[in-house]
Design a protein around this motif. Structure first.
Motif, PDB file in Angstrom:
ATOM      1  N   PRO A 167       1.075 -88.989  34.701  1.00  0.00           N
ATOM      2  CA  PRO A 167       2.156 -88.331  35.436  1.00  0.00           C
ATOM      3  C   PRO A 167       2.195 -88.783  36.901  1.00  0.00           C
ATOM      4  N   GLU A 168       3.386 -89.112  37.368  1.00  0.00           N
ATOM      5  CA  GLU A 168       3.568 -89.513  38.772  1.00  0.00           C
ATOM      6  C   GLU A 168       3.704 -88.282  39.661  1.00  0.00           C
ATOM      7  N   GLY A 169       4.153 -87.164  39.083  1.00  0.00           N
ATOM      8  CA  GLY A 169       4.362 -85.938  39.849  1.00  0.00           C
ATOM      9  C   GLY A 169       3.257 -84.937  39.589  1.00  0.00           C
ATOM     10  N   TYR A 170       3.641 -83.727  39.185  1.00  0.00           N
ATOM     11  CA  TYR A 170       2.647 -82.701  38.882  1.00  0.00           C
ATOM     12  C   TYR A 170       1.779 -83.131  37.701  1.00  0.00           C
ATOM     13  N   SER A 171       0.565 -82.598  37.673  1.00  0.00           N
ATOM     14  CA  SER A 171      -0.288 -82.794  36.496  1.00  0.00           C
ATOM     15  C   SER A 171       0.381 -82.160  35.290  1.00  0.00           C
ATOM     16  N   GLU A 230      17.270 -68.321  25.843  1.00  0.00           N
ATOM     17  CA  GLU A 230      16.332 -67.194  25.723  1.00  0.00           C
ATOM     18  C   GLU A 230      16.333 -66.416  27.041  1.00  0.00           C
ATOM     19  N   THR A 231      16.743 -65.163  26.948  1.00  0.00           N
ATOM     20  CA  THR A 231      17.112 -64.426  28.160  1.00  0.00           C
ATOM     21  C   THR A 231      15.937 -63.907  28.988  1.00  0.00           C
ATOM     22  N   GLN A 232      14.733 -63.863  28.408  1.00  0.00           N
ATOM     23  CA  GLN A 232      13.593 -63.417  29.229  1.00  0.00           C
ATOM     24  C   GLN A 232      13.005 -64.571  30.035  1.00  0.00           C
ATOM     25  N   SER A 233      13.300 -65.805  29.620  1.00  0.00           N
ATOM     26  CA  SER A 233      12.762 -66.990  30.308  1.00  0.00           C
ATOM     27  C   SER A 233      13.239 -67.024  31.762  1.00  0.00           C
ATOM     28  N   THR A 234      12.435 -67.646  32.609  1.00  0.00           N
ATOM     29  CA  THR A 234      12.743 -67.745  34.039  1.00  0.00           C
ATOM     30  C   THR A 234      14.093 -68.441  34.247  1.00  0.00           C
ATOM     31  N   PRO A 235      15.005 -67.801  34.997  1.00  0.00           N
ATOM     32  CA  PRO A 235      16.369 -68.361  35.133  1.00  0.00           C
ATOM     33  C   PRO A 235      16.413 -69.815  35.615  1.00  0.00           C
ATOM     34  N   TRP A 236      15.607 -70.195  36.610  1.00  0.00           N
ATOM     35  CA  TRP A 236      15.727 -71.577  37.098  1.00  0.00           C
ATOM     36  C   TRP A 236      15.254 -72.588  36.040  1.00  0.00           C
ATOM     37  N   LEU A 237      14.365 -72.160  35.155  1.00  0.00           N
ATOM     38  CA  LEU A 237      13.926 -73.067  34.084  1.00  0.00           C
ATOM     39  C   LEU A 237      15.009 -73.189  32.995  1.00  0.00           C
ATOM     40  N   ARG A 238      15.756 -72.100  32.783  1.00  0.00           N
ATOM     41  CA  ARG A 238      16.885 -72.197  31.848  1.00  0.00           C
ATOM     42  C   ARG A 238      17.910 -73.186  32.391  1.00  0.00           C
ATOM     43  N   ALA A 239      18.123 -73.146  33.707  1.00  0.00           N
ATOM     44  CA  ALA A 239      19.075 -74.078  34.335  1.00  0.00           C
ATOM     45  C   ALA A 239      18.566 -75.517  34.207  1.00  0.00           C
ATOM     46  N   ILE A 240      17.255 -75.693  34.334  1.00  0.00           N
ATOM     47  CA  ILE A 240      16.653 -77.033  34.177  1.00  0.00           C
ATOM     48  C   ILE A 240      16.912 -77.560  32.766  1.00  0.00           C
ATOM     49  N   LEU A 241      16.732 -76.716  31.766  1.00  0.00           N
ATOM     50  CA  LEU A 241      16.926 -77.176  30.385  1.00  0.00           C
ATOM     51  C   LEU A 241      18.394 -77.532  30.137  1.00  0.00           C
ATOM     52  N   ARG A 242      19.293 -76.732  30.689  1.00  0.00           N
ATOM     53  CA  ARG A 242      20.725 -77.020  30.539  1.00  0.00           C
ATOM     54  C   ARG A 242      21.051 -78.390  31.155  1.00  0.00           C
ATOM     55  N   GLN A 243      20.492 -78.629  32.350  1.00  0.00           N
ATOM     56  CA  GLN A 243      20.718 -79.901  33.035  1.00  0.00           C
ATOM     57  C   GLN A 243      20.075 -81.057  32.269  1.00  0.00           C
ATOM     58  N   ALA A 244      18.868 -80.818  31.757  1.00  0.00           N
ATOM     59  CA  ALA A 244      18.171 -81.853  30.984  1.00  0.00           C
ATOM     60  C   ALA A 244      18.995 -82.235  29.754  1.00  0.00           C
ATOM     61  N   ALA A 245      19.596 -81.244  29.126  1.00  0.00           N
ATOM     62  CA  ALA A 245      20.424 -81.511  27.940  1.00  0.00           C
ATOM     63  C   ALA A 245      21.659 -82.334  28.321  1.00  0.00           C
ATOM     64  N   ALA A 246      22.262 -81.995  29.463  1.00  0.00           N
ATOM     65  CA  ALA A 246      23.443 -82.756  29.915  1.00  0.00           C
ATOM     66  C   ALA A 246      23.044 -84.196  30.228  1.00  0.00           C
ATOM     67  N   ASN A 325       9.867 -81.804  38.598  1.00  0.00           N
ATOM     68  CA  ASN A 325       9.210 -82.560  39.660  1.00  0.00           C
ATOM     69  C   ASN A 325      10.124 -82.824  40.850  1.00  0.00           C
ATOM     70  N   GLN A 326      11.423 -82.894  40.588  1.00  0.00           N
ATOM     71  CA  GLN A 326      12.384 -83.175  41.670  1.00  0.00           C
ATOM     72  C   GLN A 326      12.707 -81.924  42.475  1.00  0.00           C
ATOM     73  N   ARG A 327      12.394 -80.778  41.924  1.00  0.00           N
ATOM     74  CA  ARG A 327      12.837 -79.524  42.487  1.00  0.00           C
ATOM     75  C   ARG A 327      12.192 -79.244  43.839  1.00  0.00           C
TER      76      ARG A 327
END
Ligand SMILES: [Zn+2]
Length: 327
Positions: A167-171, A230-246, A325-327
């Protein structure tokens, strides 16, 4: 070194046969000269393909079809995971987290496995999957191809990639957790044994503070892949997955349905760790006989999952890691 050789070769436009061979000899001499000073490049594995993750799932199911606690298959599953991470164990980057769970069926020995791939930034991204099958289903032919097996294979395949592409960023840590399923019937005290144990340990030893995100992979080999919002998941991570899918052109596979799931992300959320449950709960046709589709039935077999869906899941995990990692 490889790219230097390539560019030298590309720059040569031979006008005659003899100048061509002269330039080839020059290249070979250059390579030989450089090889005296440069160590050989390590073998580089390609990014995991859906086909390779599917094949790994088949291998896992062949050696460990039924993986309920105390069974030979459970032991075989543990050995399968350990066998794949010998190089990490040799470097001290493989941990066994063993504990005794008090279950309705009595005390059970459980083991989580943690594989670490050190990165360059301070902080950790954890990828988690449970590897066992349900204790209450021990008397039917339940193998959990989608539920536990394919996500174990996905994590192993990603680990093999990180071995050659640190990994170049976080472990990145892989968490193969035990005891996700209920031993008798699902409740807060009869479920998520492994993740409750490791979340508590990471909270008390300070590790939790280093974890930037934890992504749970569960049931995401389904041929008809539709990852839940999944609605209990952390909102910013849900946004990350949406962006990753796009970004990976997989938007059609995510967030068509929304709901709340009790899964391995909960113990971490309860300890303040950002966590995302990447899960497809809509698995197979819902009939009167099987109201929950193939979920927790003997029909959860290898033919119900696909290399295409595993490719999508792998792409989503890799792209999510990049975006975190970009966040
Ligand atoms: Zn399950």
């Amino acid at each position: 070194m490889t790219s230097l050789f390539g560019s030298t070769q590309n720059a040569v436009i031979p006008s005659t046969q003899s100048s061509f061979w002269r330039s080839q000899n020059l290249c070979i001499s250059l390579v030989l000269l450089l090889s005296l000073f440069c160590p050989p490049a390590p073998a580089r594995a390609q990014q995991p393909t859906g086909q390779s993750i599917y094949a790994l799932t088949q291998q896992f199911l062949a050696v460990a079809p039924k993986r309920f606690n105390g069974s030979p298959g459970h032991l075989a599953a543990e050995n399968f995971i350990k066998e794949h991470f010998k190089p990490e164990a040799a470097k001290g980057n493989f941990d066994t987290d063993q504990f005794t769970a008090n279950t309705p069926a009595g005390p059970q020995t459980m083991r989580n496995y943690i594989v670490r791939f050190p990165g360059k930034k301070d902080g950790v991204i954890v990828l988690a999957s449970h590897y066992e099958t349900n204790y209450p289903l021990k008397d039917i032919a339940f193998v959990g191809a989608n539920d536990g097996a394919c996500t174990t294979a996905l994590l192993i395949a990603l680990g093999q990639y990180f071995r050659t592409h640190p990994p170049e960023g976080y472990s990145i840590w892989l968490l193969f957790d035990d005891g996700e399923e209920a031993v008798r019937s699902w409740s807060e005290s009869d479920s998520l044994y492994g993740t409750r144990h490791i979340a508590a340990r990471w909270f008390s030893d300070g590790t939790a503070r280093r974890i930037k995100a934890l992504l749970v992979a569960d049931m995401i080999g389904d041929r008809d892949l539709n990852i839940l919002l999944e609605t209990q998941s952390t909102p910013w991570l849900r946004a990350i997955l949406r962006q990753a899918a796009a970004n990976t052109h997989h938007s059609a596979n995510v967030f068509k349905t929304e709901g709340s799931e009790e899964d391995d992300h909960l113990p971490f959320l309860q300890r303040g760790i950002p966590a995302l449950d990447v899960i497809d709960v809509d698995y197979g046709p819902h009939t009167a006989a099987t109201p929950d589709g193939y979920h927790h039935t003997a029909q959860d077999t290898i033919d119900k999952i696909s290399p295409q869906s595993l490719q999508v899941s792998s792409d989503l995990f890799q792209e999510s890691i990049r975006l975190i990692n970009q966040r």
